[in-house]
Design an enzyme around this catalytic site. Structure first.
Site: not given
Ligand code: PGA
Length: 248
Positions: A96, A166, A9, A11, A94, A212, A172
């Protein structure tokens, strides 16, 4: 036997030119992988990603779409716009998107249904906040998110679905869920699918872990019985790291 599926992803990262560059770097590193490799790039990078992935084993996904066919929805992207380009997957819901763009379990469900109408495979994201985890409602909440997201689908459709667990507190932050924590919730998701859609659907649905994931922890996570790969943010932006994860 379920295939391990690893999706990056990206982003809001990488211009079209940077997309071509990163995929060209990634291609030889994952060419021998037995696992499925998907890159979910920004809308503006889709054309470059599809071109760069031609003839490789990397597939392309989008990070969002709208649930209407067309019309007065300024700034939105319709599913047919994605499929005509050759996009196969779409991340839906997601955290976010839920947090910053007011997406709800209901809009997630509408998008999932619309994705299937167009032959797109949804990568549906579910997961709890730190506060919810501390309240002890993780499994209950994630089961409910899963049920609502899948409302109205057939068991056959659910078999093709990818669900990404997630935990918001792990995204993140560098704080990965332990493999046992991740397994517990991924199993709960599969059990929920079994309750609603039957055992066959539960046996086939792909359940990923995300939050992560990195080159150092992917192997242990993906070795868990109910974790069929990962949705990877930060580490998917480095070809070397991402290839290690894909090859886990
Ligand atoms: P990350 O993000 O691996 O940077 O923690 C995962 C995601 O948001 O899909």
């Amino acid at each position: 036997m379920r295939q391990t599926v690893v999706a990056g992803n990206w982003k809001m990262n990488k211009t079209p030119a940077q997309t071509t560059e990163l995929i060209n770097e990634l291609k030889p590193l994952v060419a021998e992988s037995a696992n499925k490799c998907i890159v979910c790039v920004p809308f503006t990078s889709l054309a470059n990603a599809i071109e760069a992935c031609k003839g490789s084993n990397i597939e392309v996904g989008a990070q969002n779409m709208y649930f209407e066919e067309s019309g007065a929805y300024t700034g939105e992207i319709a599913p047919s716009m994605l499929t005509e380009m050759g996009v196969k997957y779409v991340i839906i819901g997601h955290s976010e998107r839920r947090q910053y763009f007011a997406e709800t379990d209901e809009t997630v469900n509408k998008k999932v249904i619309k994705a299937f109408e167009h032959g797109l495979v949804p990568i549906i994201c579910v997961g709890e906040s730190l506060e919810q985890r501390e309240q002890g409602i993780t499994v209950e909440l994630v089961s409910m998110q899963t049920k609502i997201a899948l409302l109205g689908l057939s068991a056959e459709q659910v078999k093709k679905t990818i669900i990404a667990y997630e935990p918001i507190w792990a995204i993140g932050t560098g704080k990965t869920a332990t493999s046992d924590q991740a397994q517990e919730v991924c199993k709960a998701i599969r059990d929920t699918v079994a309750d609603v859609f039957g055992k066959d659907a539960a046996d086939e649905v792909i359940v990923q872990y995300g939050g992560s994931v990195n080159a150092g922890n992917s192997k242990e996570l993906f070795a868990k019985e109910d974790i069929d790969g990962g949705l990877v943010g930060g580490a998917s932006l480095k070809a070397q790291d991402f290839s290690v994860i894909v090859n886990s």
